[in-house]
Design a protein around this motif. Structure first.
Motif, PDB file in Angstrom:
ATOM      1  N   UNK A   1     -52.015  39.451 -67.906  1.00 24.15           N
ATOM      2  CA  UNK A   1     -52.857  38.506 -67.168  1.00 24.15           C
ATOM      3  C   UNK A   1     -53.882  39.241 -66.314  1.00 24.15           C
ATOM      4  N   UNK A   2     -53.474  40.330 -65.702  1.00 24.23           N
ATOM      5  CA  UNK A   2     -54.413  41.129 -64.912  1.00 24.23           C
ATOM      6  C   UNK A   2     -55.559  41.634 -65.779  1.00 24.23           C
ATOM      7  N   UNK A   3     -55.242  42.244 -66.916  1.00 22.47           N
ATOM      8  CA  UNK A   3     -56.275  42.829 -67.765  1.00 22.47           C
ATOM      9  C   UNK A   3     -57.198  41.768 -68.350  1.00 22.47           C
ATOM     10  N   UNK A   4     -56.663  40.599 -68.637  1.00 22.70           N
ATOM     11  CA  UNK A   4     -57.498  39.522 -69.158  1.00 22.70           C
ATOM     12  C   UNK A   4     -58.430  38.955 -68.103  1.00 22.70           C
ATOM     13  N   UNK A   5     -57.983  38.946 -66.865  1.00 19.17           N
ATOM     14  CA  UNK A   5     -58.682  38.232 -65.802  1.00 19.17           C
ATOM     15  C   UNK A   5     -59.837  39.036 -65.216  1.00 19.17           C
ATOM     16  N   UNK A   6     -60.604  38.354 -64.365  1.00 15.39           N
ATOM     17  CA  UNK A   6     -61.718  39.010 -63.689  1.00 15.39           C
ATOM     18  C   UNK A   6     -61.259  40.014 -62.638  1.00 15.39           C
ATOM     19  N   UNK A   7     -59.970  40.032 -62.313  1.00 15.01           N
ATOM     20  CA  UNK A   7     -59.457  41.074 -61.428  1.00 15.01           C
ATOM     21  C   UNK A   7     -59.639  42.453 -62.049  1.00 15.01           C
ATOM     22  N   UNK A   8     -59.741  42.494 -63.377  1.00 10.66           N
ATOM     23  CA  UNK A   8     -59.948  43.756 -64.085  1.00 10.66           C
ATOM     24  C   UNK A   8     -61.376  43.865 -64.612  1.00 10.66           C
ATOM     25  N   UNK A   9     -62.319  43.291 -63.881  1.00 10.98           N
ATOM     26  CA  UNK A   9     -63.703  43.207 -64.350  1.00 10.98           C
ATOM     27  C   UNK A   9     -64.357  44.570 -64.573  1.00 10.98           C
ATOM     28  N   UNK A  10     -63.832  45.627 -63.950  1.00  8.08           N
ATOM     29  CA  UNK A  10     -64.409  46.961 -64.139  1.00  8.08           C
ATOM     30  C   UNK A  10     -63.434  47.881 -64.858  1.00  8.08           C
ATOM     31  N   UNK A  11     -62.595  47.277 -65.706  1.00  4.99           N
ATOM     32  CA  UNK A  11     -61.597  48.034 -66.469  1.00  4.99           C
ATOM     33  C   UNK A  11     -61.795  47.738 -67.949  1.00  4.99           C
ATOM     34  N   UNK A  12     -62.073  48.762 -68.732  1.00  2.00           N
ATOM     35  CA  UNK A  12     -62.161  48.585 -70.185  1.00  2.00           C
ATOM     36  C   UNK A  12     -61.836  49.904 -70.873  1.00  2.00           C
ATOM     37  N   UNK A  13     -61.294  49.798 -72.082  1.00  6.10           N
ATOM     38  CA  UNK A  13     -60.935  50.976 -72.856  1.00  6.10           C
ATOM     39  C   UNK A  13     -59.678  51.676 -72.395  1.00  6.10           C
ATOM     40  N   UNK A  14     -58.877  51.002 -71.577  1.00  9.83           N
ATOM     41  CA  UNK A  14     -57.690  51.624 -70.999  1.00  9.83           C
ATOM     42  C   UNK A  14     -56.405  51.118 -71.649  1.00  9.83           C
ATOM     43  N   UNK A  15     -55.402  51.974 -71.671  1.00 13.90           N
ATOM     44  CA  UNK A  15     -54.059  51.591 -72.097  1.00 13.90           C
ATOM     45  C   UNK A  15     -53.119  51.806 -70.926  1.00 13.90           C
ATOM     46  N   UNK A  16     -52.514  50.729 -70.469  1.00 14.52           N
ATOM     47  CA  UNK A  16     -51.589  50.788 -69.333  1.00 14.52           C
ATOM     48  C   UNK A  16     -50.155  50.835 -69.854  1.00 14.52           C
ATOM     49  N   UNK A  17     -49.399  51.832 -69.409  1.00 10.19           N
ATOM     50  CA  UNK A  17     -47.989  51.935 -69.775  1.00 10.19           C
ATOM     51  C   UNK A  17     -47.179  50.967 -68.930  1.00 10.19           C
ATOM     52  N   UNK A  18     -46.359  50.173 -69.585  1.00 10.34           N
ATOM     53  CA  UNK A  18     -45.460  49.228 -68.912  1.00 10.34           C
ATOM     54  C   UNK A  18     -44.063  49.606 -69.386  1.00 10.34           C
ATOM     55  N   UNK A  19     -43.465  50.580 -68.710  1.00 17.26           N
ATOM     56  CA  UNK A  19     -42.336  51.273 -69.336  1.00 17.26           C
ATOM     57  C   UNK A  19     -41.157  51.559 -68.417  1.00 17.26           C
ATOM     58  N   UNK A  20     -41.084  50.904 -67.272  1.00 21.65           N
ATOM     59  CA  UNK A  20     -39.942  51.140 -66.389  1.00 21.65           C
ATOM     60  C   UNK A  20     -39.826  52.563 -65.897  1.00 21.65           C
ATOM     61  N   UNK A  21     -40.913  53.318 -66.012  1.00 19.78           N
ATOM     62  CA  UNK A  21     -40.908  54.719 -65.575  1.00 19.78           C
ATOM     63  C   UNK A  21     -40.518  55.692 -66.664  1.00 19.78           C
ATOM     64  N   UNK A  22     -40.303  55.215 -67.902  1.00 23.44           N
ATOM     65  CA  UNK A  22     -39.833  56.093 -68.964  1.00 23.44           C
ATOM     66  C   UNK A  22     -40.757  57.283 -69.208  1.00 23.44           C
ATOM     67  N   UNK A  23     -42.054  57.074 -69.072  1.00 21.98           N
ATOM     68  CA  UNK A  23     -43.023  58.134 -69.388  1.00 21.98           C
ATOM     69  C   UNK A  23     -43.038  59.258 -68.373  1.00 21.98           C
ATOM     70  N   UNK A  24     -42.382  59.079 -67.226  1.00 21.34           N
ATOM     71  CA  UNK A  24     -42.339  60.172 -66.256  1.00 21.34           C
ATOM     72  C   UNK A  24     -41.251  61.172 -66.606  1.00 21.34           C
ATOM     73  N   UNK A  25     -40.450  60.841 -67.615  1.00 22.69           N
ATOM     74  CA  UNK A  25     -39.393  61.744 -68.065  1.00 22.69           C
ATOM     75  C   UNK A  25     -39.792  62.369 -69.388  1.00 22.69           C
ATOM     76  N   UNK A  26     -39.126  63.447 -69.724  1.00 27.35           N
ATOM     77  CA  UNK A  26     -39.470  64.165 -70.942  1.00 27.35           C
ATOM     78  C   UNK A  26     -39.088  63.391 -72.198  1.00 27.35           C
ATOM     79  N   UNK A  27     -38.095  62.510 -72.096  1.00 31.01           N
ATOM     80  CA  UNK A  27     -37.643  61.738 -73.258  1.00 31.01           C
ATOM     81  C   UNK A  27     -37.282  60.352 -72.796  1.00 31.01           C
ATOM     82  N   UNK A  28     -37.322  59.394 -73.715  1.00 31.58           N
ATOM     83  CA  UNK A  28     -36.999  58.011 -73.348  1.00 31.58           C
ATOM     84  C   UNK A  28     -36.110  57.390 -74.409  1.00 31.58           C
TER      85      UNK A  28
END
Length: 273
Positions: free
Chosen positions: A246-273
């Protein structure tokens, strides 16, 4: 890993009520009869918008539309990689609501589980067709239809969110080609963001394991063990992805494009998931 087909229940997602960011707006969400897609559609409706949702099973899709509210939702059944279905869904959305502002490319499949050495090439082609090529086609169709609109009401397609996966950013045991397809989708997001700017913003979300039917093989019978791999100590639920979408679709993200946001419970901060 995430896509269209299922939630075991929305679970306990983020707290707090929604705003009205989609008042007067219309979104098309593919693969939204259940799971993450349906959670995103619910969020858009809760924030004042209307939605067209797609899915393969007409009965399940009809249940989703009834839950969303027949006055705010339209269902069009079909397969995401079928050109006729895409054309019908986009055309009916604009005809029914008079405009199309947002697109969520959520439909996806993973019919292959196991090492790449045993991957059926036919399955690999199907994964690319649904997870990558169809997303491109949906986007092109939506951009063209939104520009036309009806009765001069459409302002053009404002934003697109592609549903990628954490598997597209790293090695992922037994779902390797699914990860390959999602890596391609992440790059497709970048390319489209450049080509469609400034009129249309294009971003992606990359969830880790969310409790959906598609991801069940990754946690069923061992959910507590699987959750220990995440710093936040739980698997995701569809609502965890709906909020960032909803954030990325909305005008709240009006200056955001070409980005990939990780939604991962913090998994990417570790070496393996």
């Amino acid at each position: 890993m995430a896509d269209d087909d299922v939630a075991e229940g929305l679970g306990s997602g983020p707290e707090g009520g929604p705003g009205r960011r989609f008042e007067g707006r219309v979104a098309l969400v593919t693969g939204a009869s259940r799971g993450i897609g349906l959670a995103i559609a619910r969020r858009i409706v809760a924030e004042g918008g209307s939605v067209a949702v797609t899915g393969r099973d007409p009965d399940t899709l009809a249940e989703a539309v009834a839950g969303l509210g027949a006055d705010r939702a339209l269902g069009v059944a079909g397969k995401a990689d079928d050109a006729g279905h895409r054309a019908e869904a986009v055309a009916r959305t604009v005809e029914h609501f008079g405009r199309l502002d947002h697109l969520v490319n959520n439909a996806g499949i993973n019919p292959a589980y196991g090492p790449l050495s045993g991957l059926d090439v036919g399955a690999a082609r199907k994964i690319l067709e649904v997870n990558v090529i169809a997303a491109l086609e949906w986007t092109r169709d939506a951009v063209a239809a939104a520009a036309e609109g009806t009765a001069g009401t459409a302002a053009g397609l404002r934003s697109v969110v592609n549903m990628a996966s954490l598997a597209g950013t790293t090695s992922a045991a037994n779902i390797g080609f699914y990860g390959v397809s999602k890596a391609a989708l992440i790059n497709l997001t970048v390319q489209l963001a450049d080509e469609l700017a400034p009129a249309t913003r294009v971003n992606a979300l990359a969830p880790a394991v969310v409790r959906t039917r598609l991801a069940r093989a990754l946690y069923e019978g061992r959910e507590e063990e699987a959750a220990r791999a995440y710093p936040l100590r739980r698997l995701g639920v569809p609502d965890d992805v709906a909020g960032p979408a909803a954030f990325l679709l909305s005008d709240d993200a009006a200056w955001v494009t070409g980005q990939t946001i990780l939604v991962d419970g913090g998994a990417s901060v570790r070496a393996a998931w």
